[in-house]
Enzyme design. Sequence first.
Site, PDB file in Angstrom:
ATOM      1  N   GLU A   1      -5.670  -8.513   1.512  1.00 17.82           N
ATOM      2  CA  GLU A   1      -6.277  -8.070   2.778  1.00 17.82           C
ATOM      3  C   GLU A   1      -7.735  -7.767   2.537  1.00 17.82           C
ATOM      4  OE1 GLU A   1      -4.578  -4.740   4.965  1.00 17.82           O
ATOM      5  OE2 GLU A   1      -2.547  -5.452   4.531  1.00 17.82           O
TER       6      GLU A   1
ATOM      7  N   GLU B   1       0.789  -1.247   0.000  1.00 21.26           N
ATOM      8  CA  GLU B   1       0.000   0.000   0.000  1.00 21.26           C
ATOM      9  C   GLU B   1       0.813   1.285   0.000  1.00 21.26           C
ATOM     10  OE1 GLU B   1      -2.959   0.100   3.058  1.00 21.26           O
ATOM     11  OE2 GLU B   1      -4.003  -1.666   2.321  1.00 21.26           O
TER      12      GLU B   1
HETATM   13  C1  BGP Z   1      -4.217  -1.744   5.598  1.00 21.54           C
HETATM   14  C2  BGP Z   1      -2.871  -2.107   6.105  1.00 21.54           C
HETATM   15  C3  BGP Z   1      -2.878  -3.007   7.299  1.00 21.54           C
HETATM   16  C4  BGP Z   1      -4.024  -2.807   8.252  1.00 21.54           C
HETATM   17  C5  BGP Z   1      -5.350  -2.580   7.559  1.00 21.54           C
HETATM   18  C6  BGP Z   1      -6.480  -2.159   8.454  1.00 21.54           C
HETATM   19  O1  BGP Z   1      -4.148  -0.456   5.080  1.00 21.54           O
HETATM   20  O2  BGP Z   1      -2.119  -2.721   5.101  1.00 21.54           O
HETATM   21  O3  BGP Z   1      -1.614  -2.932   7.872  1.00 21.54           O
HETATM   22  O4  BGP Z   1      -3.752  -1.969   9.277  1.00 21.54           O
HETATM   23  O5  BGP Z   1      -5.243  -1.643   6.519  1.00 21.54           O
HETATM   24  O6  BGP Z   1      -6.409  -0.779   8.663  1.00 21.54           O
HETATM   25  P1  BGP Z   1      -6.636  -0.107  10.058  1.00 21.54           P
HETATM   26  O7  BGP Z   1      -5.725  -0.832  10.965  1.00 21.54           O
HETATM   27  O8  BGP Z   1      -6.279   1.325   9.861  1.00 21.54           O
HETATM   28  O9  BGP Z   1      -8.065  -0.295  10.364  1.00 21.54           O
END
Ligand code: BGP
Length: 475
Positions: free
Chosen positions: A375, A161
Amino acid sequence: MSGFENDFVFGGATAAYQAEGATKEDGKGPCIWDEYLNQPGSRFNGDAASDFYHKYKEDLELSRKFGVNGIRISIAWSRVIPDGTGEVNPKGIKFYSDLIDECIKNGVEPFVTLHHFDTPLPLFKNGDWLNRENIKHFVRFAKVCFDRFGDRVKKWVTFNEAWAVAQNGYIIGNFPPSEKYDIPKAVQSMHNMMVAHAKVVELYKSMKLSGEIGIIHTLEGKYPITDSEEDRRAAYLDYMLSNKFMLDACFKGKYPKETVETIDEIMSKNGGKLEIYDGDLEVLKAASKKIDFLGMNYYSSHFLKGYAGESKIHHNGTGEKGTSIFALKGIGQRVNNPEVPTTDWDWPIYPKGLHDMLVRIKNEYPNYKKIYVTENGMGYKDDFEAGKIDDTPRIEYIKQHLAAILQAKAEGVVVKGYFVWSLMDVLSWSNGYNKRYGLFYVDFHTQKRYPKKSAYWFKAISEAKELISADKIIY
Ligand code: BGP
């Protein structure tokens, strides 16, 4: 298509800083988060996180038992090269070597990311991805990893990302260096990361190792809230900035005329200009022909409305529903769509956006080869009832998104795996520990793990290779 093929990966995702803890152990150097989250007033930090550094064997055993046959891990650059540029730390190498062996022993394929938001502190202070010098340090770090682990790791990811790094660091300000509304810096850092990505792809391919390499982008759908010209334009501009700019770099190996013109327009409205250095475009072109897969993180889509004002953002980092504000000068405003539910952190739940994005990749980047959804998951305030966690809303969320994937597959998109974010509960960068995503609940006081109802459901679908209703799960 009613089900998933036998080699479909049902994975769980993690990232070094969010999971490992042990931030000062065995010679690890600091990454930017060690400083940023330990400033006075910070609500939380990653010093202990989920203690994956010591508990990974348990997490991998749970993975095996619950049908999780893939894991995303990232290698903390500052564990392997503590200051980012100097000596290699043998204890860091040993940790990742043992971890990778343990994954393989459990039949859990490791998908290994080289950069998951955690630039070593000295390099961050040096300008992070705005400093072109850092590209060569990253390539060296990648070489160390390929040399040491490339015999066993068959799936590599350059960046996780780049958009989140740029947007959160320079536009929203909820990641270090906490700058706001600086779209030109965000765009420049994205371009520089794409060059770094491309150089690492080149390096990997030149080493003739027997694995594959790709990149992970977060791809949120952008939909106009009405059919008006202004709203459609806002959705187009947000899509260009957040998604198309870097997809073009990775899969077309260039910025086509329309991309250049639109990015120039966004940049000039925000007082900047993208700098492309000699040789950058050749590097992008070469890597675009060699990249093996796209990793796609998908949580949400946005609904856009035309906006003529100054940038204005409020990040909802506490889960107080309805508090988000997001409007960008020269682009548009993300607004609530009353027909679409949202999480407590105001993320619209819109599985159709996942389907649409997968189909769009197939149509616009026919050389994409294959996609892993690397993810997807739901941030949720889980109830812990004497060791029982009934997270049926999360199951519903995942099920709807897997159904969207099946639909896209039926339409010819090559999707080879799905990773739940997250395998176990981990730190959420800008939200803390109450925004949980895991299949396994972590009691952050004792570091004890408890399988949630979603873990039992995930096991059932991983075994059946088809979607099963949550009611069928006895928990
Ligand atoms: C993505 C990242 C993760 C994770 C996820 C959830 O952007 O790759 O590392 O954190 O989002 O986001 P958040 O933790 O901000 O809810």
